[in-house]
Enzyme design. Structure first.
Site, PDB file in Angstrom:
ATOM      1  N   HIS A 517     -35.071 -18.426  32.288  1.00  0.00           N
ATOM      2  CA  HIS A 517     -35.824 -17.480  33.390  1.00  0.00           C
ATOM      3  C   HIS A 517     -36.660 -16.821  32.536  1.00  0.00           C
ATOM      4  O   HIS A 517     -36.691 -15.538  32.559  1.00  0.00           O
ATOM      5  CB  HIS A 517     -34.637 -16.592  33.643  1.00  0.00           C
ATOM      6  CG  HIS A 517     -33.384 -17.325  34.404  1.00  0.00           C
ATOM      7  ND1 HIS A 517     -32.149 -16.642  34.582  1.00  0.00           N
ATOM      8  CD2 HIS A 517     -33.332 -18.677  35.077  1.00  0.00           C
ATOM      9  CE1 HIS A 517     -31.319 -17.397  35.245  1.00  0.00           C
ATOM     10  NE2 HIS A 517     -31.869 -18.604  35.510  1.00  0.00           N
ATOM     11  N   ASN A 518     -37.576 -17.525  32.242  1.00  0.00           N
ATOM     12  CA  ASN A 518     -38.934 -16.935  31.683  1.00  0.00           C
ATOM     13  C   ASN A 518     -39.864 -16.495  32.661  1.00  0.00           C
ATOM     14  O   ASN A 518     -40.086 -17.274  33.779  1.00  0.00           O
ATOM     15  CB  ASN A 518     -39.826 -17.864  30.744  1.00  0.00           C
ATOM     16  CG  ASN A 518     -38.669 -18.923  29.792  1.00  0.00           C
ATOM     17  OD1 ASN A 518     -38.305 -19.838  30.416  1.00  0.00           O
ATOM     18  ND2 ASN A 518     -38.447 -18.316  28.650  1.00  0.00           N
TER      19      ASN A 518
END
Length: 588
Positions: A517-518
């Site tokens: 979840h960058n």
């Protein structure tokens, strides 16, 4: 000298969720659309067909659906005083590659951003005063409200056939749903997944403590479903092979199961695989893009002219392409000026494992989103001034897989190898469950992305460099969640439990998996001095370039990003179709 192809109306870089959505929307608008995907072609049949895909060693451990660092990576450091080194072995996050992208190997947790999250800075200032924002924190409003995005959240959920229980219908709280969610105009398209033993136990314990448990919204379908594109999906069979795997059963919402089958039948849509885009080409005045240059599977350099360029690759790749192409001013943490690379953020997670002698959880039964959740400590429910942090988290207990190699939970104090470890596995396999915190991560002046001055990729271009570490604000948030989770765990009377949360001594570590979840680096907003793209995901500097994905997030949500990424893609597509195509120009 690059070979030049015939001009197309629109070129899309990447064919995952957002590339598929924009491909469908632009093709339906009558444009000639070409998508370029750096990886190989993939579809449920033959690529995910049973039993080939149910190979935990190949896909769960050796990461067969992920990018190879030898082909595409970035360098990482924790502060500007460190020298960044290349990310050589996948661990902390796992970017996908190939048609479908990370939408192939995700677990299916599908959330909407909270209304407060989409205007976070304004919410904090109005509710608690600006003084609660740390000096180095750079949180921003998104430039779009929940009310504006609600129809697009709804559409993405109905394209995917999401299973769930509404908690807020038009402002009216619904029993059994999330009472803290933003209001929705209608419920989920399908009922929630069946609840497994660990979910029932967590539900009862949380409810007894006055919390509000509800089933996790899931892209693992609870029933058969046909979406607006005529794509048919089947009910999940709880095989336990979701995360890191393609779905064998047409039961997990993915670009393949929800969009691509219909999109490929469009006569005005084409796609090319093994096509690695190097840069966006700009006109002489740098105000418009003329197309993209890429390397094809034969190693030839090709220029693809286009009137419209959609960057729909993974967050890192979109930011990298903008920096390499000279789209927007690179961010400088020293001066605070520039916008490309600004506000990189990640995800703050933690959890507690519980062990029981008198319960067996049948861990071979699992689904990627089979969980019960409480949202009583979400961003809108916490007094930031009192607690000393900005952020929030959902707390859940799920049984996502029972894959034997990766599902060997043992109590604290167990030997790490040898006869003692083997005996513990024999004793405890199937007798443990977990309670997890999935929390927000704020953005900071010195957490950012730029071009590495030393390391280069296989094409001789500077690698993308990440500078990131955990901050005291987010450590306080996760420790707050620990103080709420452990009493729930104790109330369930386990034989023992073990907790893992970041603390004051923690630094970012690339080795253990955390989340993919960058976010950030190409953030959206209404001020070109503070954001890379406007509220329609259009580049401020090059108006025929639109940038999709989680790179637009000014800071990270407490939730998994895919639901919001999908909603933003449909929101941007509407602006392109109904406004931009009629009169190509800056929309703000």
């Amino acid at each position: 000298m690059a070979r030049q192809e015939k001009k197309t109306d629109a070129v899309i870089v990447g064919l995952g969720w957002t590339g598929a959505i924009l491909g469908m929307e632009l093709a339906e608008a009558g444009l000639e659309v070409l998508a370029l995907e750096r990886g190989e072609d993939r579809d449920t049949v033959p690529d995910f067909a049973y039993p080939k895909m149910i190979d935990e060693l190949k896909y769960g451990v050796r990461l067969g659906l992920m990018q190879r660092p030898a082909d595409s990576t970035l360098s990482i450091r924790r502060s500007s005083q460190e020298t960044a080194l290349p990310y050589r072995s996948l661990g902390s996050f796992l970017p996908g590659i190939g048609v479908g992208g990370a939408g192939v190997h995700w677990n299916g947790h599908t959330w909407r951003a909270l209304p407060e999250e989409l205007r976070l800075r304004s919410y904090v200032v109005e509710t608690f005063g600006e003084k609660v924002i740390p000096e180095d924190m750079t949180i921003e409003d998104w430039g779009v409200t929940y009310e504006e995005l609600e129809p697009y959240f709804d559409r993405f959920e109905y394209v995917c056939g999401i299973s769930g229980k509404a908690g807020n219908l038009a402002g009216q709280t619904q029993d059994g749903g999330n009472p803290f969610e933003g209001p929705r105009k209608r419920g989920y398209p399908l009922p929630p997944l069946p609840t497994l033993l660990n979910g029932k136990m967590f539900h009862d314990a949380a409810k007894a403590m006055g919390y509000h448990p509800f089933p996790m919204p899931s892209a693992n379908l609870s029933d058969s479903y046909t979406n607006e594109y005529g794509m048919q999906l089947g009910p999940c069979n709880f095989c336990g092979f979701c995360e890191r795997f393609g779905c064998i059963n047409y039961s997990k919402s993915s670009p393949q199961t929800c969009i691509l089958g219909a999109l490929k039948r469009k006569p005005n849509f084409r796609y090319r695989t093994r096509s690695d885009v190097l840069r966006v080409e700009l006109s002489a005045d740098k105000k418009t893009a003329t197309g993209v240059t890429y390397i094809d599977e034969k190693g030839d350099e090709i220029f693809q002219p286009a009137d419209l360029v959609i960057l729909a690759a993974y967050q890192f790749h979109n930011v990298h392409l903008m920096l390499l192409s000279g789209i927007g001013q690179p961010y400088s943490p020293e001066t605070g000026e520039g916008v490309i690379g600004k506000n990189y953020a990640y995800q703050m997670t933690g959890g507690t494992g519980l062990f029981f002698k008198d319960h067996h959880f049948n861990p071979f039964v699992g689904a990627g989103s089979s969980a019960m959740v409480i949202d009583d400590f979400s961003i809108g429910q916490i007094d930031f001034a009192k607690e000393g942090f900005i952020g929030g988290s959902y707390i859940s207990s799920g049984q996502f897989n029972g894959q034997p190699i990766r599902s060997m939970s043992v109590p604290g104090g167990t030997p790490a190898w040898g006869a003692g470890w083997k005996e513990a596995i024999k004793t405890w396999y199937g007798r443990s469950m977990s309670i997890s915190s999935h929390g927000s991560n704020m953005s900071y002046r010195d957490c950012y992305l730029d071009l590495d001055p030393t390391y280069r990729n296989k094409y001789g271009q500077p690698m993308l460099r990440m500078t990131f570490d955990w901050k005291p604000n987010d450590i306080r948030m996760t420790q707050f969640m620990r103080s709420r989770i452990e009493p729930i765990a104790k109330s369930m009377n386990p034989v023992s439990f073990v907790s893992g949360y970041k603390n004051d001594q923690s630094h970012y570590d690339v080795r253990p998996y955390q989340t993919t979840h960058n976010v950030g680096g190409a953030i959206m907003g209404v001020d070109p001095a503070k954001s890379a793209i406007n509220r329609y995901l259009q580049s401020w500097d090059v108006h025929n370039v639109f940038v999709m994905g989680a790179g637009a997030f000014p800071q990270n949500l407490q939730y998994n990003p895919t639901g919001t990424v999908g909603a933003l893609a449909y929101w941007s597509a509407r602006a392109i179709r109904e406004d931009y195509l009629k009169n190509p120009r800056p929309l703000m």
